[in-house]
Design a protein around this motif. Structure first.
Motif, PDB file in Angstrom:
ATOM      1  N   GLY A  87      34.818  -6.060  20.408  1.00 15.07           N
ATOM      2  CA  GLY A  87      33.595  -5.823  19.663  1.00 15.07           C
ATOM      3  C   GLY A  87      33.414  -4.365  19.294  1.00 15.07           C
ATOM      4  O   GLY A  87      33.769  -3.466  20.071  1.00 15.07           O
ATOM      5  N   PRO A  88      32.871  -4.057  18.102  1.00 17.17           N
ATOM      6  CA  PRO A  88      32.691  -2.666  17.659  1.00 17.17           C
ATOM      7  C   PRO A  88      31.829  -1.837  18.598  1.00 17.17           C
ATOM      8  O   PRO A  88      32.132  -0.669  18.847  1.00 17.17           O
ATOM      9  N   ALA A  89      30.759  -2.428  19.138  1.00 21.46           N
ATOM     10  CA  ALA A  89      29.851  -1.647  19.987  1.00 21.46           C
ATOM     11  C   ALA A  89      30.565  -1.137  21.229  1.00 21.46           C
ATOM     12  O   ALA A  89      30.400   0.028  21.629  1.00 21.46           O
ATOM     13  N   ASN A  90      31.359  -1.984  21.851  1.00 26.93           N
ATOM     14  CA  ASN A  90      32.068  -1.573  23.062  1.00 26.93           C
ATOM     15  C   ASN A  90      33.138  -0.524  22.758  1.00 26.93           C
ATOM     16  O   ASN A  90      33.325   0.424  23.525  1.00 26.93           O
ATOM     17  N   ILE A  91      33.852  -0.685  21.655  1.00 20.83           N
ATOM     18  CA  ILE A  91      34.891   0.282  21.306  1.00 20.83           C
ATOM     19  C   ILE A  91      34.281   1.638  20.982  1.00 20.83           C
ATOM     20  O   ILE A  91      34.790   2.687  21.420  1.00 20.83           O
ATOM     21  N   PHE A  92      33.190   1.650  20.228  1.00 24.39           N
ATOM     22  CA  PHE A  92      32.534   2.925  19.928  1.00 24.39           C
ATOM     23  C   PHE A  92      32.032   3.590  21.206  1.00 24.39           C
ATOM     24  O   PHE A  92      32.116   4.815  21.352  1.00 24.39           O
ATOM     25  N   LEU A  93      31.508   2.808  22.150  1.00 26.75           N
ATOM     26  CA  LEU A  93      31.047   3.379  23.411  1.00 26.75           C
ATOM     27  C   LEU A  93      32.213   4.008  24.185  1.00 26.75           C
ATOM     28  O   LEU A  93      32.127   5.161  24.641  1.00 26.75           O
ATOM     29  N   LEU A  94      33.295   3.258  24.354  1.00 23.24           N
ATOM     30  CA  LEU A  94      34.443   3.776  25.097  1.00 23.24           C
ATOM     31  C   LEU A  94      35.011   5.032  24.445  1.00 23.24           C
ATOM     32  O   LEU A  94      35.337   6.010  25.122  1.00 23.24           O
ATOM     33  N   LEU A  95      35.127   4.996  23.126  1.00 22.76           N
ATOM     34  CA  LEU A  95      35.722   6.128  22.418  1.00 22.76           C
ATOM     35  C   LEU A  95      34.828   7.358  22.500  1.00 22.76           C
ATOM     36  O   LEU A  95      35.319   8.485  22.668  1.00 22.76           O
ATOM     37  N   ASP A  96      33.515   7.171  22.381  1.00 27.72           N
ATOM     38  CA  ASP A  96      32.595   8.303  22.446  1.00 27.72           C
ATOM     39  C   ASP A  96      32.600   8.930  23.839  1.00 27.72           C
ATOM     40  O   ASP A  96      32.637  10.163  23.976  1.00 27.72           O
ATOM     41  N   VAL A  97      32.580   8.099  24.882  1.00 29.02           N
ATOM     42  CA  VAL A  97      32.617   8.622  26.250  1.00 29.02           C
ATOM     43  C   VAL A  97      33.944   9.331  26.506  1.00 29.02           C
ATOM     44  O   VAL A  97      33.991  10.423  27.082  1.00 29.02           O
ATOM     45  N   ALA A  98      35.042   8.718  26.076  1.00 27.53           N
ATOM     46  CA  ALA A  98      36.358   9.324  26.281  1.00 27.53           C
ATOM     47  C   ALA A  98      36.459  10.659  25.557  1.00 27.53           C
ATOM     48  O   ALA A  98      36.972  11.646  26.120  1.00 27.53           O
ATOM     49  N   ALA A  99      35.982  10.727  24.317  1.00 27.17           N
ATOM     50  CA  ALA A  99      36.050  11.978  23.556  1.00 27.17           C
ATOM     51  C   ALA A  99      35.177  13.054  24.186  1.00 27.17           C
ATOM     52  O   ALA A  99      35.551  14.241  24.200  1.00 27.17           O
ATOM     53  N   SER A 100      34.039  12.662  24.738  1.00 24.14           N
ATOM     54  CA  SER A 100      33.154  13.629  25.393  1.00 24.14           C
ATOM     55  C   SER A 100      33.820  14.221  26.623  1.00 24.14           C
ATOM     56  O   SER A 100      33.844  15.448  26.817  1.00 24.14           O
ATOM     57  N   PHE A 101      34.376  13.356  27.476  1.00 24.17           N
ATOM     58  CA  PHE A 101      35.052  13.842  28.678  1.00 24.17           C
ATOM     59  C   PHE A 101      36.282  14.667  28.312  1.00 24.17           C
ATOM     60  O   PHE A 101      36.552  15.709  28.920  1.00 24.17           O
ATOM     61  N   ALA A 102      37.050  14.193  27.326  1.00 22.92           N
ATOM     62  CA  ALA A 102      38.278  14.897  26.955  1.00 22.92           C
ATOM     63  C   ALA A 102      37.976  16.307  26.459  1.00 22.92           C
ATOM     64  O   ALA A 102      38.693  17.268  26.796  1.00 22.92           O
ATOM     65  N   THR A 103      36.932  16.449  25.664  1.00 22.79           N
ATOM     66  CA  THR A 103      36.579  17.761  25.124  1.00 22.79           C
ATOM     67  C   THR A 103      36.237  18.747  26.232  1.00 22.79           C
ATOM     68  O   THR A 103      36.704  19.901  26.244  1.00 22.79           O
ATOM     69  N   VAL A 104      35.424  18.297  27.196  1.00 21.32           N
ATOM     70  CA  VAL A 104      34.999  19.191  28.278  1.00 21.32           C
ATOM     71  C   VAL A 104      36.152  19.430  29.259  1.00 21.32           C
ATOM     72  O   VAL A 104      36.318  20.539  29.765  1.00 21.32           O
ATOM     73  N   GLN A 105      36.934  18.393  29.527  1.00 24.80           N
ATOM     74  CA  GLN A 105      38.067  18.562  30.438  1.00 24.80           C
ATOM     75  C   GLN A 105      39.087  19.549  29.879  1.00 24.80           C
ATOM     76  O   GLN A 105      39.655  20.359  30.630  1.00 24.80           O
ATOM     77  N   PHE A 106      39.329  19.488  28.575  1.00 24.59           N
ATOM     78  CA  PHE A 106      40.316  20.393  27.994  1.00 24.59           C
ATOM     79  C   PHE A 106      39.862  21.847  28.100  1.00 24.59           C
ATOM     80  O   PHE A 106      40.690  22.740  28.298  1.00 24.59           O
TER      81      PHE A 106
END
Length: 599
Positions: free
Chosen positions: A146-165
């Motif tokens: 479903g689009p809602a779940n994919i957008f949620l996972l991708l947004d959370v992953a991108a947020s963590f990835a940005t700060v972790q990097f």
């Protein structure tokens, strides 16, 4: 004219209109038009939709092409896989098309969190969900979760990835050249922002940004394999809040891409996330403090995180804790037996408890040292230690039944050594001078793999190494759980992030080493036929050839026991520690009660 043709013609006109009058512009147009011919209607419509936006990515510098228009956007940035292109010619068109589609669909996430980690984030979410990597996350992800779940996972992953990097890239300051490139790659690899366990948690709980920040602060995400978590929480909260309120709106635009609607409870399959699990199951020990050779300097030691590793990690608390437990046991004993308290006996019990912990830690260290010292003596290449289980013994009995003549375990210890040599792989038996229990020439060993974990497998039997052995016209899988490994010529960062891949990389490459003349030899092309040996590796048919005797002698020839430097000394040390441990336990549970009764 069908709909796809009409959209393609409009985009073709837009490509020609945006062309720059120079040689680079002409190449961009050529590549862009060839690429358009490979795209389906869905992707073409996304390009046209993006072209009509005021804040279109097509002219945005975030993708590194400036204001050069659609021709450069498609021809230079995304048409790299077209055979006429000079860029990345080996990349297949479908993969570039998937990358393009994900860039367009998730454009708002790219703009909000930046381009540095975007491709890694989309690949990370696909891997966490068990989706095939060459496919588009938007296509298969929306249809399955479903689009809602994919957008949620991708947004959370991108947020963590940005700060972790930002956290992992602090070592890059002032470093240039090849060393800087290596550090940059390590900084990217050390960002673990999305795992299968974390994806399951997000899909089940749908946590708010505040909840995620609190879970990060309390270290709860460490159990999901997310790392590092000692990051800037204010920055993380800011990243998480950028798009959180808009996610339902963004997902609603692609509701038609999910035939069954949003599948809110569709979780990743059990077999997903094995790489992340392996990273948490294994740990890399500190390297040797004084390596004697370049090989030892590039040698890493990998062990499975079992109870002994956890004890060693808490060794500073184990000795005093064992003393306290032993003293507490003494107090409970005198209370249960109505004996008088003796401070001297109580102190003796505490001292014995502390000594038990010290002896146990020394025994664990000695066992570990015995394997790695033997591995260094056995081979300059990678050496494995596997755990003997029933599945492995059953497969070994099928290919080497004679090995079970004198023992139901074929002479293999519970944790046995697997040694790779120039000619093949050998399994070593018991003792300080171990014999070769079974040997398999590379001709009869077409592959060494890491098979997927079975959903029903226990933690002890997971993450296995499989020797694929040719036997009587079929392939038999000799599979065993990996316990320890001396991994040759690898970097620590690679081993930490991808332990199974790093362990097998040299072993898989050693198979072709048999086709080459030994180093320092004087063989010529007349006396050593490399192509013939390659053909034998592929066909495995040595019957009637000059290599038949060589293969049979190596697999079944008589061998003397291997002499390992320091093995007898380490064996005596382990035996002495076992005796000391038994004596200390005897003192706690027998001598202490006797002394208590005597008082």
């Amino acid at each position: 004219m069908d709909q796809r043709t009409a959209v393609a013609e409009r985009l073709t006109a837009a490509v020609r209109a945006s062309a720059v009058e120079d040689d680079a512009g002409a190449r961009d147009v050529e590549h862009a038009l060839a690429f358009l011919g490979e795209l389906d209607l869905q992707t073409l419509q996304e390009i046209e939709r993006e072209l009509g936006r005021e804040d279109s990515l097509i002219n945005h510098p975030v993708l590194g092409i400036g204001n050069r228009g659609l021709a450069a956007f498609l021809g230079r940035r995304f048409a790299a896989s077209i055979s006429t292109s000079q860029y990345h010619f080996a990349t297949p068109v479908p993969r570039i098309r998937a990358n393009l589609l994900d860039t367009l669909v998730f454009r708002d996430i790219l703009r909000a969190h930046g381009n540095t980690m975007f491709n890694r984030v989309t690949q990370g979410v696909k891997k966490a969900l068990g989706l095939p990597e060459p496919e588009s996350l938007a296509e298969i992800g929306f249809a399955g979760h479903g689009p809602a779940n994919i957008f949620l996972l991708l947004d959370v992953a991108a947020s963590f990835a940005t700060v972790q990097f930002r956290r992992t890239s602090v070592t890059l300051d002032g470093v240039r050249g090849p060393e800087g490139m290596d550090l940059y790659a390590d900084a990217l690899d050390n960002c673990h922002f999305m795992t299968t366990a974390f994806a399951r948690f997000l899909l089940k709980s749908q946590p708010s940004s505040e909840m995620l920040c609190k879970a990060t602060e309390r270290g709860r995400l460490d159990g999901f394999g997310v790392s590092p978590t000692d990051i800037d929480l204010e920055r993380l909260s800011s990243e998480l809040e950028k798009l959180r309120s808009r996610l339902p709106e963004l997902a609603a635009a692609y509701a038609s891409w999910a035939p069954g609607g949003d599948t809110a409870h569709r979780l990743p399959p059990p077999e997903a996330g094995q790489d992340d699990d392996a990273r948490m199951v294994f740990t890399v020990l500190e390297p040797k403090s004084r390596p004697r050779t370049a090989g030892e300097a590039n040698e890493q030691r990998l062990i499975r995180r079992n109870w002994s590793v956890r004890l060693r990690e808490h060794r500073n608390f184990l000795v005093p804790g064992s003393a306290v437990l032993s003293g507490a046991w003494y107090l409970l004993f005198i209370q249960a037996t109505s004996q008088d308290l003796s401070i001297r006996v109580g102190l003796l019990a505490a001292v014995l408890g502390a000594l038990v912990a010290a002896a146990l830690l020394a025994l664990i260290d000695a066992r570990e040292a015995a394997f790695f010292r033997a591995a260094t003596a056995l081979s300059k290449y990678t050496v494995l230690q596997g755990h003997r289980d029933n599945a492995f013994l059953a497969a070994l009995r099928k290919v080497r039944p004679d090995a079970f003549g004198a023992s139901k375990y074929a002479g293999l210890p519970r944790n046995f050594t697997v040694m790779a040599q120039r000619e093949g792989v050998a399994l070593l038996g018991l003792g300080v001078r171990p014999n070769v229990v079974a040997a398999f020439h590379w001709i009869h060993l077409p592959a060494i793999t890491a098979p997927p974990n079975s959903p029903a497998s226990s933690a002890r039997s997971s993450h296995r190494v499989a020797l694929m052995v040719r036997h009587d016209g079929e392939k038999v899988e000799l599979s065993f759980p990996l316990e320890r490994a001396k991994v040759a010529w690898t970097q620590r960062n690679f081993l930490e992030n991808k332990p199974m891949e790093a362990v097998l990389s040299m072993l898989q490459g050693m198979r072709t080493n048999w086709t080459m003349p030994p180093l320092g030899s004087r063989y010529t092309s007349d006396t050593w036929d490399v192509s013939e040996r390659f053909d034998l590796l592929r066909s495995a048919n040595v019957a009637g050839t000059t290599y038949e005797r060589e293969v049979l002698d190596w697999e079944f020839g008589r061998r003397d026991g291997l002499v390992l430097d320091g093995a007898e000394e380490l064996h005596r040390t382990q035996r002495s520690l076992k005796v000391a441990l038994a004596a200390l336990l005897f003192g706690i549970f027998i001598i202490v009660p006797v002394l208590t009764a005597a008082n």
